[in-house]
Design a protein around this motif. Structure first.
Motif, short mmCIF file in Angstrom:
data_model
loop_
_atom_site.label_atom_id
_atom_site.label_comp_id
_atom_site.label_asym_id
_atom_site.label_seq_id
_atom_site.Cartn_x
_atom_site.Cartn_y
_atom_site.Cartn_z
N ILE A 1 0.79 -1.26 -0.04
CA ILE A 1 -0.06 0.03 0.15
C ILE A 1 0.87 1.45 -0.09
O ILE A 1 0.54 2.23 -0.65
CB ILE A 1 -0.83 -0.11 1.22
CG1 ILE A 1 -2.14 -1.27 1.02
CG2 ILE A 1 -1.67 1.20 1.57
CD1 ILE A 1 -2.72 -1.34 2.28
N ASP A 2 1.83 1.21 0.77
CA ASP A 2 2.55 2.37 0.98
C ASP A 2 3.59 2.63 -0.38
O ASP A 2 3.55 3.89 -0.80
CB ASP A 2 3.68 2.15 1.84
CG ASP A 2 3.11 2.37 3.47
OD1 ASP A 2 2.06 2.91 3.60
OD2 ASP A 2 3.63 1.68 4.45
N ALA A 3 4.07 1.56 -1.03
CA ALA A 3 4.81 1.86 -2.45
C ALA A 3 3.97 2.12 -3.37
O ALA A 3 4.35 3.12 -4.19
CB ALA A 3 5.41 0.43 -2.76
N LEU A 4 2.43 1.96 -3.36
CA LEU A 4 1.44 2.24 -4.52
C LEU A 4 1.38 3.89 -4.08
O LEU A 4 1.19 4.48 -5.12
CB LEU A 4 0.52 1.45 -4.07
CG LEU A 4 0.21 0.15 -5.05
CD1 LEU A 4 -1.09 -0.49 -4.48
CD2 LEU A 4 0.41 0.23 -6.46
N HIS A 5 1.26 4.08 -2.82
CA HIS A 5 0.99 5.54 -2.41
C HIS A 5 2.23 6.48 -2.61
O HIS A 5 1.97 7.58 -3.13
CB HIS A 5 0.79 5.77 -0.94
CG HIS A 5 0.19 6.80 -0.51
ND1 HIS A 5 -0.33 7.04 0.91
CD2 HIS A 5 -0.30 7.90 -1.08
CE1 HIS A 5 -0.65 8.30 0.90
NE2 HIS A 5 -0.84 8.87 -0.31
N MET A 6 3.57 5.94 -2.93
CA MET A 6 4.44 6.63 -3.28
C MET A 6 4.49 6.82 -4.80
O MET A 6 4.82 7.92 -5.35
CB MET A 6 6.11 6.05 -2.88
CG MET A 6 6.13 6.12 -1.60
SD MET A 6 7.73 5.09 -1.28
CE MET A 6 9.01 6.12 -2.13
N ARG A 7 4.12 5.95 -5.41
CA ARG A 7 3.89 6.15 -6.92
C ARG A 7 2.75 6.93 -7.42
O ARG A 7 3.09 7.94 -8.05
CB ARG A 7 3.68 4.65 -7.66
CG ARG A 7 3.46 4.72 -9.04
CD ARG A 7 3.36 3.45 -9.66
NE ARG A 7 2.07 2.90 -9.59
CZ ARG A 7 1.61 1.55 -10.27
NH1 ARG A 7 2.19 0.96 -10.98
NH2 ARG A 7 0.42 1.21 -9.80
N ALA A 8 1.51 6.92 -6.57
CA ALA A 8 0.53 7.61 -6.98
C ALA A 8 0.86 9.22 -6.58
O ALA A 8 0.53 10.09 -7.44
CB ALA A 8 -0.56 7.26 -6.08
N GLU A 9 1.53 9.38 -5.56
CA GLU A 9 1.74 10.84 -4.96
C GLU A 9 3.06 11.28 -6.00
O GLU A 9 2.85 12.83 -6.31
CB GLU A 9 2.31 10.92 -3.60
CG GLU A 9 2.36 12.42 -3.05
CD GLU A 9 0.91 13.05 -2.86
OE1 GLU A 9 0.94 14.14 -2.70
OE2 GLU A 9 -0.21 12.39 -2.98
N THR A 10 3.89 10.64 -6.42
CA THR A 10 4.83 11.33 -7.30
C THR A 10 4.08 11.34 -8.54
O THR A 10 4.43 12.66 -9.32
CB THR A 10 6.02 9.98 -7.53
OG1 THR A 10 6.53 9.73 -6.18
CG2 THR A 10 7.01 10.55 -8.48
N ALA A 11 3.43 10.39 -9.13
CA ALA A 11 2.69 10.70 -10.39
C ALA A 11 1.87 12.07 -10.38
O ALA A 11 1.84 13.09 -10.96
CB ALA A 11 1.97 9.76 -10.70
N LYS A 12 1.22 12.36 -9.20
CA LYS A 12 0.56 13.51 -8.88
C LYS A 12 1.15 14.88 -8.77
O LYS A 12 0.67 15.75 -9.83
CB LYS A 12 -0.30 13.27 -7.41
CG LYS A 12 -1.21 14.66 -7.37
CD LYS A 12 -1.83 14.40 -5.87
CE LYS A 12 -2.75 15.56 -5.65
NZ LYS A 12 -3.40 15.51 -3.99
N VAL A 13 2.19 14.98 -8.22
CA VAL A 13 3.08 16.20 -8.12
C VAL A 13 3.62 16.49 -9.46
O VAL A 13 3.98 17.66 -9.88
CB VAL A 13 3.78 16.23 -7.05
CG1 VAL A 13 3.28 15.89 -5.65
CG2 VAL A 13 5.01 15.13 -7.19
N LEU A 14 4.06 15.50 -10.08
CA LEU A 14 4.85 15.41 -11.33
C LEU A 14 3.86 15.61 -12.45
O LEU A 14 4.21 15.85 -13.94
CB LEU A 14 5.66 14.56 -11.69
CG LEU A 14 7.08 14.31 -10.65
CD1 LEU A 14 7.95 13.14 -10.82
CD2 LEU A 14 7.74 15.87 -10.73
N GLU A 15 2.58 15.32 -12.36
CA GLU A 15 1.44 15.48 -13.38
C GLU A 15 1.89 14.30 -14.61
O GLU A 15 1.86 14.62 -15.79
CB GLU A 15 1.38 16.69 -14.24
CG GLU A 15 0.91 17.74 -12.99
CD GLU A 15 0.55 19.22 -13.45
OE1 GLU A 15 1.39 19.36 -14.76
OE2 GLU A 15 0.10 20.11 -13.11
N LEU A 16 1.92 13.26 -14.03
CA LEU A 16 2.22 11.93 -15.00
C LEU A 16 1.33 10.70 -14.75
O LEU A 16 0.76 10.63 -13.51
CB LEU A 16 3.68 11.46 -14.74
CG LEU A 16 4.82 12.35 -14.84
CD1 LEU A 16 5.98 11.71 -14.41
CD2 LEU A 16 5.04 12.81 -16.13
#
Length: 409
Positions: free
Chosen positions: A96-111
């Motif tokens: 869950i935490d690794a998925l959260h890291m991916r989702a948040e990075t995608a969000k802030v970088l708009e990817l």
């Protein structure tokens, strides 16, 4: 053999030297000290990508997330990495935490999320401090720059004493193409990779399938030919991103410059691998073992790994004891075909055995070499074939025991 004449080493190059890449590193609070502990590499376009992973059957959560991202299109546009916590053996919460890291990075970088890879390194068995990590991820965009390569290199270190990086320029279709790498690794290092992370960027135009094939081949000659302590970790990953912004004709095995590119790519991987071995926990020496005259390349690699992984060989090197008996004993237990009567052994330029017969040598000269040389070279000729291999490790010291006796506490 790698010919450095086919490419130019860029002494001040970093992971961001290839066209299209930015990076950063910062402190988010995972580590108690103020050392950087989260970083990112971002490409301005979706990059062709490839990765290899640890062969340990216990794999940390980020590896599964990165594999999932790459399965979509074989492309990545961002990698986010934290150090100080491996997010390994953390159950469902780790995923869950690794998925959260991916989702948040995608969000802030708009990817799109599947353009983001996740990697972690550090202590096994502790859940990530997600409030600190998410705060760090949200600060990544404002810290991202073309000059951020060194900061990224610092952000991925754990017990490492030095940053590990390399950059080369090679000419493809008459165009300058750059290949750069950054890595971390100091302990829990063994063939089939280890507590090591490697990141390679290039602006070459090459499809992900070709890139994956090349990475697989080169990894067996570089990252899988190092050992520090015989332990294979849960988080080992090497990732490659190719932006294509050099605009060369697409590289493949029939491209006229394929072997030039391959030599440069192998050089980058080999330098990073050697720097990991050189920086082994507590190490005072880089040890290079070359085995020639084997029946097959695989046999030669097995012999190299057995010698370089021998605690007795490593201890003797630390103690400046030219004990060639430990070397030939390691050859004998490598599980490969040999002729017990045809083996030659050399330590540096000092011959110690010919045709499995001891050769008189100057003990003081050998002791001086082991004490004073920064790099120790062991050469073994099996004299039964034409295959060869080379690998790297380090000596085994009191300091290694001290570091690992209290690593978690």
């Amino acid at each position: 053999m790698i010919s450095e004449q086919t490419f130019k080493i860029i002494r001040d190059g970093t992971i961001t030297t290839p066209k299209g890449f930015k990076a950063c590193g910062l402190h988010c609070g995972i580590k108690r000290s103020k050392r950087y502990d989260i970083g990112s590499i971002v490409c301005e376009v979706p990059a062709e990508a490839a990765a290899v992973y640890t062969l340990n059957k216990i794999q940390a959560a980020p590896l599964g997330i990165t594999k999932n991202s790459l399965q979509k299109e074989g492309k990545l546009q961002a990698i986010v990495v934290n150090s100080g916590n491996a997010n390994a053996c953390t159950g469902k919460q780790g995923e869950i935490d690794a998925l959260h890291m991916r989702a948040e990075t995608a969000k802030v970088l708009e990817l799109p999320e599947y353009y983001v890879a996740v990697s972690s390194t550090g202590v096994i068995g502790e859940c990530l401090p997600m409030d600190k990590i998410l705060d760090g991820i949200r600060r990544l965009p404002s810290n991202m720059s073309n000059e951020g390569g060194r900061d990224f290199g610092q952000s991925i270190l754990t017990t490492d004493l030095t940053e590990k990086s390399v950059c080369v320029e090679v000419e493809i279709n008459g165009k300058p193409v750059y290949i750069s790498g950054a890595a971390k690794g100091s302990g829990m290092i063994h063939p089939n990779m280890a507590t090591m992370l490697g990141f390679i960027t290039t602006d070459a135009n090459i499809q992900s399938t070709q890139l994956q094939s090349l990475l697989n081949e080169v990894t067996d000659l570089s990252f899988n030919m190092i050992t520090v302590d015989g332990d294979t970790s849960t988080n080992d990953t090497v990732m490659v991103m190719a932006s294509g912004l050099a605009y060369n004709d697409s590289l493949h095995q029939n491209h006229p410059d394929w072997f030039v590119f391959k030599a440069a790519f192998q050089y980058v991987s080999e330098v990073l691998a050697k720097e990991i071995a050189r920086d082994g926990e507590g190490a005072t020496k880089l040890v290079e073992v070359e085995v020639v005259g084997a029946e097959t390349d695989e046999d030669a690699r097995k012999a190299v790994k057995t010698i370089i992984g021998s605690s007795l060989v490593k201890s003797a090197i630390f103690g400046a004891d030219a004990n060639w008996g430990r070397i030939i004993a390691a050859v004998g237990r490598a599980g490969i075909p040999i002729n017990p009567d045809t083996i030659d052994i050399r330590l540096g330029e000092i011959t110690m055995m010919e045709q499995s017969t001891p050769v008189p040598f100057d003990e003081l000269q050998a002791e001086f070499y082991l004490k004073k040389a920064a790099e120790i070279h062991i050469h073994v000729n099996l004299n039964i074939g034409n295959s060869r291999a080379k690998g790297w490790g380090c000596d085994l010291t009191y300091e290694y025991v001290r570091i690992n006796a209290s690593y978690r506490t």
